[in-house]
Scaffold this active site. Structure first.
Site, PDB file in Angstrom:
ATOM      1  N   ARG A 160      11.916  -1.523  10.815  1.00  0.00           N
ATOM      2  CA  ARG A 160      10.558  -0.415  11.132  1.00  0.00           C
ATOM      3  C   ARG A 160      11.246  -0.881  12.696  1.00  0.00           C
ATOM      4  O   ARG A 160      11.353  -2.774  12.354  1.00  0.00           O
ATOM      5  CB  ARG A 160       9.623  -0.034  10.709  1.00  0.00           C
ATOM      6  CG  ARG A 160       8.957   0.774  10.312  1.00  0.00           C
ATOM      7  CD  ARG A 160       8.215   0.952   9.737  1.00  0.00           C
ATOM      8  NE  ARG A 160       6.931   0.274  10.162  1.00  0.00           N
ATOM      9  CZ  ARG A 160       5.724   0.186   9.036  1.00  0.00           C
ATOM     10  NH1 ARG A 160       5.561   0.916   7.778  1.00  0.00           N
ATOM     11  NH2 ARG A 160       4.366  -0.662   9.711  1.00  0.00           N
ATOM     12  N   LYS A 212       0.277  -1.078  -0.290  1.00  0.00           N
ATOM     13  CA  LYS A 212       0.249  -0.194  -0.082  1.00  0.00           C
ATOM     14  C   LYS A 212       0.397   1.424  -0.117  1.00  0.00           C
ATOM     15  O   LYS A 212       0.834   2.208  -1.154  1.00  0.00           O
ATOM     16  CB  LYS A 212      -0.249  -0.076   1.149  1.00  0.00           C
ATOM     17  CG  LYS A 212      -1.870  -1.234   1.499  1.00  0.00           C
ATOM     18  CD  LYS A 212      -3.094  -0.921   2.319  1.00  0.00           C
ATOM     19  CE  LYS A 212      -1.961  -0.988   4.105  1.00  0.00           C
ATOM     20  NZ  LYS A 212      -1.288  -1.694   3.905  1.00  0.00           N
ATOM     21  N   ARG A 219      11.765  -5.619   4.398  1.00  0.00           N
ATOM     22  CA  ARG A 219      11.541  -4.349   4.151  1.00  0.00           C
ATOM     23  C   ARG A 219      12.597  -3.152   5.009  1.00  0.00           C
ATOM     24  O   ARG A 219      12.881  -3.576   6.743  1.00  0.00           O
ATOM     25  CB  ARG A 219      10.176  -3.884   4.387  1.00  0.00           C
ATOM     26  CG  ARG A 219      10.102  -2.221   4.529  1.00  0.00           C
ATOM     27  CD  ARG A 219       8.520  -1.627   4.682  1.00  0.00           C
ATOM     28  NE  ARG A 219       8.597  -2.191   5.697  1.00  0.00           N
ATOM     29  CZ  ARG A 219       7.290  -2.277   6.610  1.00  0.00           C
ATOM     30  NH1 ARG A 219       6.403  -1.729   4.923  1.00  0.00           N
ATOM     31  NH2 ARG A 219       6.288  -2.431   7.174  1.00  0.00           N
ATOM     32  N   ARG A 268       0.384  -8.069  13.788  1.00  0.00           N
ATOM     33  CA  ARG A 268       0.054  -7.208  12.853  1.00  0.00           C
ATOM     34  C   ARG A 268      -1.218  -7.968  11.713  1.00  0.00           C
ATOM     35  O   ARG A 268      -1.771  -7.385  11.642  1.00  0.00           O
ATOM     36  CB  ARG A 268       0.818  -6.618  12.352  1.00  0.00           C
ATOM     37  CG  ARG A 268       1.517  -5.620  12.808  1.00  0.00           C
ATOM     38  CD  ARG A 268       2.667  -5.156  11.963  1.00  0.00           C
ATOM     39  NE  ARG A 268       2.957  -4.245  11.316  1.00  0.00           N
ATOM     40  CZ  ARG A 268       3.910  -4.002  10.311  1.00  0.00           C
ATOM     41  NH1 ARG A 268       4.579  -4.785  10.734  1.00  0.00           N
ATOM     42  NH2 ARG A 268       3.556  -3.764   9.097  1.00  0.00           N
ATOM     43  N   ARG A 311      -9.660   0.767   9.203  1.00  0.00           N
ATOM     44  CA  ARG A 311      -8.527  -0.395   9.309  1.00  0.00           C
ATOM     45  C   ARG A 311      -9.885  -1.461   9.786  1.00  0.00           C
ATOM     46  O   ARG A 311      -9.000  -2.777  10.214  1.00  0.00           O
ATOM     47  CB  ARG A 311      -7.830  -0.097   9.839  1.00  0.00           C
ATOM     48  CG  ARG A 311      -6.437  -0.749   9.047  1.00  0.00           C
ATOM     49  CD  ARG A 311      -5.115  -1.087  10.515  1.00  0.00           C
ATOM     50  NE  ARG A 311      -3.992  -0.921  10.754  1.00  0.00           N
ATOM     51  CZ  ARG A 311      -3.309  -0.605   9.309  1.00  0.00           C
ATOM     52  NH1 ARG A 311      -3.253   0.314   8.617  1.00  0.00           N
ATOM     53  NH2 ARG A 311      -1.874  -0.656   8.996  1.00  0.00           N
TER      54      ARG A 311
HETATM   55  P1  AP5 Z   1       4.980  -1.840   1.674  1.00  0.00           P
HETATM   56  O1  AP5 Z   1       4.705  -0.472   0.639  1.00  0.00           O
HETATM   57  O2  AP5 Z   1       5.512  -0.531   3.104  1.00  0.00           O
HETATM   58  O3  AP5 Z   1       3.615  -2.354   2.409  1.00  0.00           O
HETATM   59  P2  AP5 Z   1       2.748  -2.066   3.522  1.00  0.00           P
HETATM   60  O4  AP5 Z   1       1.382  -2.912   2.854  1.00  0.00           O
HETATM   61  O5  AP5 Z   1       2.016  -0.388   3.752  1.00  0.00           O
HETATM   62  O6  AP5 Z   1       2.858  -2.806   4.674  1.00  0.00           O
HETATM   63  P3  AP5 Z   1       2.620  -1.830   6.028  1.00  0.00           P
HETATM   64  O7  AP5 Z   1       3.628  -2.905   7.041  1.00  0.00           O
HETATM   65  O8  AP5 Z   1       3.456  -0.392   6.423  1.00  0.00           O
HETATM   66  O9  AP5 Z   1       1.435  -1.467   6.898  1.00  0.00           O
HETATM   67  P4  AP5 Z   1       0.516  -1.974   7.815  1.00  0.00           P
HETATM   68  O10 AP5 Z   1      -0.280  -1.626   7.515  1.00  0.00           O
HETATM   69  O11 AP5 Z   1       1.375  -2.602   9.258  1.00  0.00           O
HETATM   70  O12 AP5 Z   1       1.178  -0.748   8.358  1.00  0.00           O
HETATM   71  P5  AP5 Z   1       1.305   1.297   9.012  1.00  0.00           P
HETATM   72  O13 AP5 Z   1       2.694   1.905   8.654  1.00  0.00           O
HETATM   73  O14 AP5 Z   1      -0.162   1.389   8.009  1.00  0.00           O
HETATM   74  O15 AP5 Z   1       5.829  -3.249   1.369  1.00  0.00           O
HETATM   75  C1  AP5 Z   1       6.150  -3.750   2.083  1.00  0.00           C
HETATM   76  C2  AP5 Z   1       7.506  -4.322   1.978  1.00  0.00           C
HETATM   77  O16 AP5 Z   1       7.506  -5.353   0.709  1.00  0.00           O
HETATM   78  C3  AP5 Z   1       8.456  -3.170   1.087  1.00  0.00           C
HETATM   79  O17 AP5 Z   1      10.083  -3.748   2.021  1.00  0.00           O
HETATM   80  C4  AP5 Z   1       8.733  -3.218   0.009  1.00  0.00           C
HETATM   81  O18 AP5 Z   1       9.718  -2.186  -0.677  1.00  0.00           O
HETATM   82  C5  AP5 Z   1       8.086  -4.092  -0.993  1.00  0.00           C
HETATM   83  N1  AP5 Z   1       7.508  -4.213  -2.163  1.00  0.00           N
HETATM   84  C6  AP5 Z   1       6.208  -3.585  -2.589  1.00  0.00           C
HETATM   85  N2  AP5 Z   1       5.709  -3.703  -3.433  1.00  0.00           N
HETATM   86  C7  AP5 Z   1       6.243  -5.576  -3.748  1.00  0.00           C
HETATM   87  C8  AP5 Z   1       5.645  -5.797  -5.105  1.00  0.00           C
HETATM   88  N3  AP5 Z   1       5.859  -5.655  -5.524  1.00  0.00           N
HETATM   89  N4  AP5 Z   1       6.747  -7.033  -4.718  1.00  0.00           N
HETATM   90  C9  AP5 Z   1       7.952  -7.451  -4.144  1.00  0.00           C
HETATM   91  N5  AP5 Z   1       8.191  -6.090  -2.527  1.00  0.00           N
HETATM   92  C10 AP5 Z   1       7.664  -5.319  -2.706  1.00  0.00           C
HETATM   93  O19 AP5 Z   1       0.685   0.709  10.573  1.00  0.00           O
HETATM   94  C11 AP5 Z   1       1.584   0.415  11.175  1.00  0.00           C
HETATM   95  C12 AP5 Z   1       0.941   0.697  12.521  1.00  0.00           C
HETATM   96  O20 AP5 Z   1       0.386   1.781  12.995  1.00  0.00           O
HETATM   97  C13 AP5 Z   1      -0.266  -0.657  13.157  1.00  0.00           C
HETATM   98  O21 AP5 Z   1      -0.096  -1.415  13.142  1.00  0.00           O
HETATM   99  C14 AP5 Z   1      -1.443  -0.118  13.254  1.00  0.00           C
HETATM  100  O22 AP5 Z   1      -1.099   0.285  15.093  1.00  0.00           O
HETATM  101  C15 AP5 Z   1      -1.217   1.608  13.887  1.00  0.00           C
HETATM  102  N6  AP5 Z   1      -2.099   2.120  12.358  1.00  0.00           N
HETATM  103  C16 AP5 Z   1      -1.996   2.325  11.580  1.00  0.00           C
HETATM  104  N7  AP5 Z   1      -3.077   2.894  10.618  1.00  0.00           N
HETATM  105  C17 AP5 Z   1      -4.127   2.700  11.207  1.00  0.00           C
HETATM  106  C18 AP5 Z   1      -5.007   2.478  11.920  1.00  0.00           C
HETATM  107  N8  AP5 Z   1      -5.802   2.714  10.705  1.00  0.00           N
HETATM  108  N9  AP5 Z   1      -5.878   1.716  12.466  1.00  0.00           N
HETATM  109  C19 AP5 Z   1      -5.373   1.381  13.958  1.00  0.00           C
HETATM  110  N10 AP5 Z   1      -3.959   1.175  14.456  1.00  0.00           N
HETATM  111  C20 AP5 Z   1      -3.862   1.821  13.389  1.00  0.00           C
HETATM  112 MG    MG Z   2       2.137   1.395   4.800  1.00  0.00          MG
END
Ligand code: AP5
Ligand code: MG
Ligand code: ZN
Length: 217
Positions: free
Chosen positions: A158, A13, A125, A169, A86
């Site tokens: 991270r 994402k 990552r 997660r 979410r």
């Molecule tokens: P990446 O683009 O980083 O994936 P992502 O979907 O953004 O994954 P995240 O880990 O950031 O999502 P998340 O939902 O856990 O974390 P968030 O920060 O939102 O890609 C991942 C990896 O794959 C990278 O290394 C990239 O290079 C690689 N990659 C990408 N595309 C690829 C491809 N096509 N092929 C191969 N490799 C590829 O949330 C973190 C925390 O914040 C949560 O745990 C929670 O505590 C809190 N939080 C955030 N939002 C909320 C909410 N709405 N409600 C409650 N808590 C929340």
């Molecule tokens: Mg992300």
């Protein structure tokens, strides 16, 4: 254009939202990034959310929705919400906040990826400490190891990337977020992208979907 990017942790994402925001001149609003910046900056919000992030648990709905309302919806007419909503209550709160302004979502793009793939992506990552750009040690490596291609800053891991926290997660996702796929399908808003493909292929498919949504407007 008001979009939501939905998908498991690691589905890509953030990677795609950064690209598409640039391509279509939209605000990239990631709740994860907002929370991580708050933790790094030592604000009151940061102190409140730190233990949730470190443990891989979701931050409470009301707080998350309030942050999105204040920092995104009131500020930006066009955006990609990356990582929000979410939970079903968050989805309803988003709808209420938009409706109150006479607005609605244009579409929800769902990045579909299995848990095994997500695990491999998340444990490999690395992220730029300066500009926030995402890399993967194997799939999307920087030109020079440990250094950001774009700004030259150091790449860091991270704090929620350990196997144990990633598993938590993914469980949170399955229990609380996956029901949104059905919710947005029923609302007629869901568009699915096969996120197992290469970054360039996923970008191509996402770009086509956004263009078709723009033509529908
Ligand atoms: P990446 O683009 O980083 O994936 P992502 O979907 O953004 O994954 P995240 O880990 O950031 O999502 P998340 O939902 O856990 O974390 P968030 O920060 O939102 O890609 C991942 C990896 O794959 C990278 O290394 C990239 O290079 C690689 N990659 C990408 N595309 C690829 C491809 N096509 N092929 C191969 N490799 C590829 O949330 C973190 C925390 O914040 C949560 O745990 C929670 O505590 C809190 N939080 C955030 N939002 C909320 C909410 N709405 N409600 C409650 N808590 C929340
Ligand atoms: Mg992300
Ligand atoms: Zn950088």
């Amino acid at each position: 254009m008001k979009l939501v990017f939905l998908g498991a942790p690691g589905a890509g994402k953030g990677t795609q939202a950064a690209e598409m925001a640039k391509r279509f001149d939209l605000e990239h609003a990631s709740t994860g990034d907002i929370f991580r910046r708050a933790v790094a900056g030592g604000s009151e919000l940061g102190a409140t959310v730190k233990s949730y992030l470190d443990g891989g648990r979701l931050v409470p709905d009301e707080l998350t929705a309030r942050v999105v309302g204040r920092m995104v919806l009131e500020e930006e007419p066009d955006f990609i919400l990356d990582g929000f909503p979410r939970t079903l209550p968050q989805a309803r709160l988003l709808e209420e906040m938009l409706n109150a302004r006479g607005e609605e979502l244009d579409g929800v793009i769902y990045f579909e990826l299995g848990h095994e793939d997500a695990m491999v992506r998340l444990t490999g990552r690395v992220v730029c400490g300066g500009c926030g750009r995402n890399y993967h040690v194997k799939f999307m490596p920087p030109a020079e190891e440990g250094v950001c291609d774009r700004c030259g800053d150091e790449l860091i891991v991270r704090s929620d990337s350990s196997r144990e926290v990633v598993e938590r997660r993914l469980r949170e996702y399955e229990e609380k977020t996956e029901p949104l796929v059905g919710y947005y399908t029923r609302a007629g808003l869901l568009k699915t992208v096969d996120a197992t493909r290469s970054p360039a292929e996923v970008s191509g498919a996402t770009e086509e979907l956004i263009k078709s949504l723009m033509n529908d407007e």
